[in-house]
Design a protein around this motif. Structure first.
Motif, PDB file in Angstrom:
ATOM      1  N   LEU A   1       0.816  -1.211   0.000  1.00  0.00           N
ATOM      2  CA  LEU A   1       0.000   0.000   0.000  1.00  0.00           C
ATOM      3  C   LEU A   1       0.856   1.270   0.000  1.00  0.00           C
ATOM      4  N   ALA A   2       1.701   1.415   1.000  1.00  0.00           N
ATOM      5  CA  ALA A   2       2.515   2.627   1.082  1.00  0.00           C
ATOM      6  C   ALA A   2       3.487   2.734  -0.081  1.00  0.00           C
ATOM      7  N   ASP A   3       4.098   1.619  -0.445  1.00  0.00           N
ATOM      8  CA  ASP A   3       5.103   1.666  -1.497  1.00  0.00           C
ATOM      9  C   ASP A   3       4.508   1.876  -2.881  1.00  0.00           C
ATOM     10  N   HIS A   4       3.182   1.812  -2.993  1.00  0.00           N
ATOM     11  CA  HIS A   4       2.514   2.071  -4.264  1.00  0.00           C
ATOM     12  C   HIS A   4       1.660   3.337  -4.209  1.00  0.00           C
ATOM     13  N   GLY A   5       1.951   4.209  -3.250  1.00  0.00           N
ATOM     14  CA  GLY A   5       1.283   5.503  -3.202  1.00  0.00           C
ATOM     15  C   GLY A   5      -0.173   5.470  -2.815  1.00  0.00           C
ATOM     16  N   MET A   6      -0.618   4.409  -2.134  1.00  0.00           N
ATOM     17  CA  MET A   6      -2.037   4.283  -1.809  1.00  0.00           C
ATOM     18  C   MET A   6      -2.409   4.815  -0.426  1.00  0.00           C
ATOM     19  N   LEU A   7      -1.413   5.232   0.356  1.00  0.00           N
ATOM     20  CA  LEU A   7      -1.691   5.759   1.690  1.00  0.00           C
ATOM     21  C   LEU A   7      -1.272   7.219   1.784  1.00  0.00           C
ATOM     22  N   LEU A   8      -2.023   7.972   2.549  1.00  0.00           N
ATOM     23  CA  LEU A   8      -1.733   9.387   2.759  1.00  0.00           C
ATOM     24  C   LEU A   8      -0.521   9.546   3.668  1.00  0.00           C
ATOM     25  N   ASP A   9       0.397  10.433   3.301  1.00  0.00           N
ATOM     26  CA  ASP A   9       1.504  10.790   4.182  1.00  0.00           C
ATOM     27  C   ASP A   9       0.950  11.681   5.288  1.00  0.00           C
ATOM     28  N   LEU A  10       1.031  11.192   6.523  1.00  0.00           N
ATOM     29  CA  LEU A  10       0.450  11.905   7.660  1.00  0.00           C
ATOM     30  C   LEU A  10       1.384  12.957   8.250  1.00  0.00           C
ATOM     31  N   ALA A  11       2.641  12.960   7.834  1.00  0.00           N
ATOM     32  CA  ALA A  11       3.617  13.858   8.450  1.00  0.00           C
ATOM     33  C   ALA A  11       3.196  15.330   8.435  1.00  0.00           C
ATOM     34  N   PRO A  12       2.597  15.844   7.355  1.00  0.00           N
ATOM     35  CA  PRO A  12       2.220  17.260   7.374  1.00  0.00           C
ATOM     36  C   PRO A  12       1.033  17.573   8.286  1.00  0.00           C
ATOM     37  N   TYR A  13       0.334  16.552   8.764  1.00  0.00           N
ATOM     38  CA  TYR A  13      -0.907  16.772   9.499  1.00  0.00           C
ATOM     39  C   TYR A  13      -0.814  16.492  10.993  1.00  0.00           C
ATOM     40  N   VAL A  14       0.158  15.673  11.416  1.00  0.00           N
ATOM     41  CA  VAL A  14       0.113  15.167  12.782  1.00  0.00           C
ATOM     42  C   VAL A  14       0.164  16.274  13.828  1.00  0.00           C
ATOM     43  N   ALA A  15       0.983  17.290  13.611  1.00  0.00           N
ATOM     44  CA  ALA A  15       1.080  18.362  14.609  1.00  0.00           C
ATOM     45  C   ALA A  15      -0.239  19.115  14.733  1.00  0.00           C
ATOM     46  N   ARG A  16      -0.976  19.230  13.653  1.00  0.00           N
ATOM     47  CA  ARG A  16      -2.241  19.972  13.666  1.00  0.00           C
ATOM     48  C   ARG A  16      -3.303  19.273  14.502  1.00  0.00           C
ATOM     49  N   VAL A  17      -3.190  17.968  14.660  1.00  0.00           N
ATOM     50  CA  VAL A  17      -4.193  17.218  15.434  1.00  0.00           C
ATOM     51  C   VAL A  17      -3.644  16.765  16.790  1.00  0.00           C
ATOM     52  N   GLY A  18      -2.530  17.333  17.192  1.00  0.00           N
ATOM     53  CA  GLY A  18      -2.004  17.064  18.529  1.00  0.00           C
ATOM     54  C   GLY A  18      -1.209  15.794  18.682  1.00  0.00           C
ATOM     55  N   VAL A  19      -0.820  15.157  17.585  1.00  0.00           N
ATOM     56  CA  VAL A  19      -0.023  13.938  17.655  1.00  0.00           C
ATOM     57  C   VAL A  19       1.452  14.303  17.800  1.00  0.00           C
ATOM     58  N   VAL A  20       2.103  13.703  18.776  1.00  0.00           N
ATOM     59  CA  VAL A  20       3.535  13.935  19.011  1.00  0.00           C
ATOM     60  C   VAL A  20       4.272  12.636  18.693  1.00  0.00           C
ATOM     61  N   PRO A  21       4.913  12.518  17.530  1.00  0.00           N
ATOM     62  CA  PRO A  21       5.568  11.268  17.153  1.00  0.00           C
ATOM     63  C   PRO A  21       6.560  10.755  18.191  1.00  0.00           C
ATOM     64  N   ALA A  22       7.227  11.656  18.908  1.00  0.00           N
ATOM     65  CA  ALA A  22       8.230  11.233  19.889  1.00  0.00           C
ATOM     66  C   ALA A  22       7.626  10.460  21.050  1.00  0.00           C
ATOM     67  N   GLU A  23       6.302  10.522  21.223  1.00  0.00           N
ATOM     68  CA  GLU A  23       5.661   9.809  22.330  1.00  0.00           C
ATOM     69  C   GLU A  23       5.438   8.332  22.022  1.00  0.00           C
TER      70      GLU A  23
END
Length: 436
Positions: free
Chosen positions: A108-130
């Motif tokens: 899925l990811a390797d064929h471009g079928m999933l959305l890259d969440l990196a630009p959005y995570v901070a806007r919804v309060g997700v902290v990847p370091a957690e």
């Protein structure tokens, strides 16, 4: 983890075809146009998982009054689930959020079928370091984040404390070795009723590749070479063959494990007290809890032992929620993902025994409150975990089938491990060469 820009265009043939179908107005359910109607979540795992995910959704719906969310469960069989999900995406009917395993990522990811969440995570309060870094990074490609993990599990050895105590044996430590494991298995393999037949086995083999491969790793071997592009020279290397021979020898040579028919439930003999030690992941915890409740059934856990001279190692499985790239309601979908993987959601799953929380603080709190010590044992094993080949290699299903056949040929068919491993290595090489 740094945030990154969205992956640029270049959707590829498959994604362009899906986009064309999407514009036709097809829908995932009931003919609704994508972007209208209920928010749709697709997950797997059967009734137990569906019930837990419904509990998780309650907190999200409480702060989104009037929003309609529909859960769908196409199949609890991973292969069927993956195929139906791919069919829905290609037909232009993507759901808004999908539950994935690591095995799903290459397709899925390797064929471009999933959305890259990196630009959005901070806007919804997700902290990847957690998140546990190993688990989150398994769903990362470059600087793109393709899914937010719900939880994970290492494989460990479960042992029956009552059987050990009756034999006057202490539970094994995490730093035990292959020879210590085999010594215990031999002592615990017994004819308890004196009828001449073994009715208590020291351990049990598991022909599922995910369950026997960590034992091969712990012996210094592997089924693929480090670049993941070939099996020859690695699957049929002397160190791997020695590990295969040792594992299969539980049945064929040392007689500490019962002959096993393919497809049998490996946990049931352990629950009945007929097997003293068994390789398990965290999904076994709910059944173990149920059997232990009020029945005097006591269980302990230890790391998978290593061959002397090699480090401890185990495999990590993980689940995560992702957003299909063609989903039109990206804002709602990403907000939903943030709720499905927040601390409350992961605590609910963790308390149900489904998996270890991927949020490190939630996992630590769960272990601190577990008086049985089960969660702490899984957490101790996790730092020694490796991400499975399935997360990196496309068409792993074909490779997995070939490898499963390898263990059957050795244990059931009596094949020589060296010859069998070489034949399977060539077959795997053909699969891998056809994917390049």
């Amino acid at each position: 983890m740094k945030r990154s820009a969205r992956r640029p265009g270049g959707v590829g043939i498959i994604r362009r075809a899906a986009l064309a179908l999407l514009l036709c107005g097809c829908g995932w359910s009931g003919g609704e146009r994508p972007g209208q109607g209920a928010i749709e979540i697709v997950n797997h795992g059967g009734y137990a998982r569906a019930r837990i995910e419904s509990s998780v959704l309650e907190s999200y719906l409480a702060v989104h009054p009037g929003l309609r969310v529909v859960q769908r469960h196409p199949s609890s069989d991973p292969a069927v689930y993956r195929r139906r999900l791919l069919d829905a995406i290609l037909a232009g009917r993507p759901p808004d959020a999908v539950l994935l395993d690591l095995d799903d990522l290459p397709g899925l990811a390797d064929h471009g079928m999933l959305l890259d969440l990196a630009p959005y995570v901070a806007r919804v309060g997700v902290v990847p370091a957690e998140y546990d870094s190993t688990i989150l990074n398994a769903f990362v490609r470059g600087r793109a984040i393709y899914a937010l993990p719900t939880g994970y599990s290492p494989l460990v050895v479960a042992y029956n404390r009552d059987i050990f105590e009756r034999a006057g044996l202490a539970g094994p430590p995490d730093d035990w070795t292959w020879s210590e494991f085999l010594g215990l298995a031999k002592q615990l393999t017994r004819d308890r009723d004196g009828d001449g037949a073994i009715d208590q086995w020291g351990t049990e083999v598991d022909d599922r590749v995910t369950f026997w491969l960590p034992w091969v790793w712990a012996g210094g071997g592997d089924v693929l070479c480090s670049d993941g592009k070939r099996a020859s020279g690695c699957l049929d290397s002397p160190v791997t063959i020695a590990a295969l021979r040792w594992y299969a020898g539980w049945v064929t040579h040392d007689r500490v494990a019962p002959p096993k028919a393919r497809g049998d439930d490996p946990l049931e003999p352990f629950l009945r007290g007929q097997v003293a030690m068994l390789t398990v992941d965290h999904s076994a915890v709910p059944r173990l809890r149920s059997r232990a409740a009020g029945r005097g059934f006591r269980v302990g856990f230890a790391a998978i032992p290593a061959r002397p001279g090699f480090p401890r190692v185990t495999v990590l499985s993980a689940a995560a929620y992702a957003v299909p790239a063609l989903t039109l309601r990206r804002k709602l979908a990403v907000e939903l993902l943030a709720s499905l993987t927040d601390s409350l959601a992961e605590r609910i799953r963790g308390e149900a025994g489904l998996e270890l929380p991927a949020l490190s603080a939630v996992g630590a709190a769960l272990a601190a409150g577990d008086t049985l010590g089960w969660e702490a044992a899984f957490l101790r094993a996790a730092p020694h975990g490796r991400i499975p080949w399935a997360a990196r290699v496309g068409r792993w299903g074909e490779i997995d089938a070939a490898l499963a056949g390898l263990m059957d040929r050795i244990i059931v068919g009596g094949a020589d491990p060296e010859a069998a491993a070489h034949a399977v290595a060539l077959r795997v090489d053909r699969v891998l060469s056809s994917t390049r």
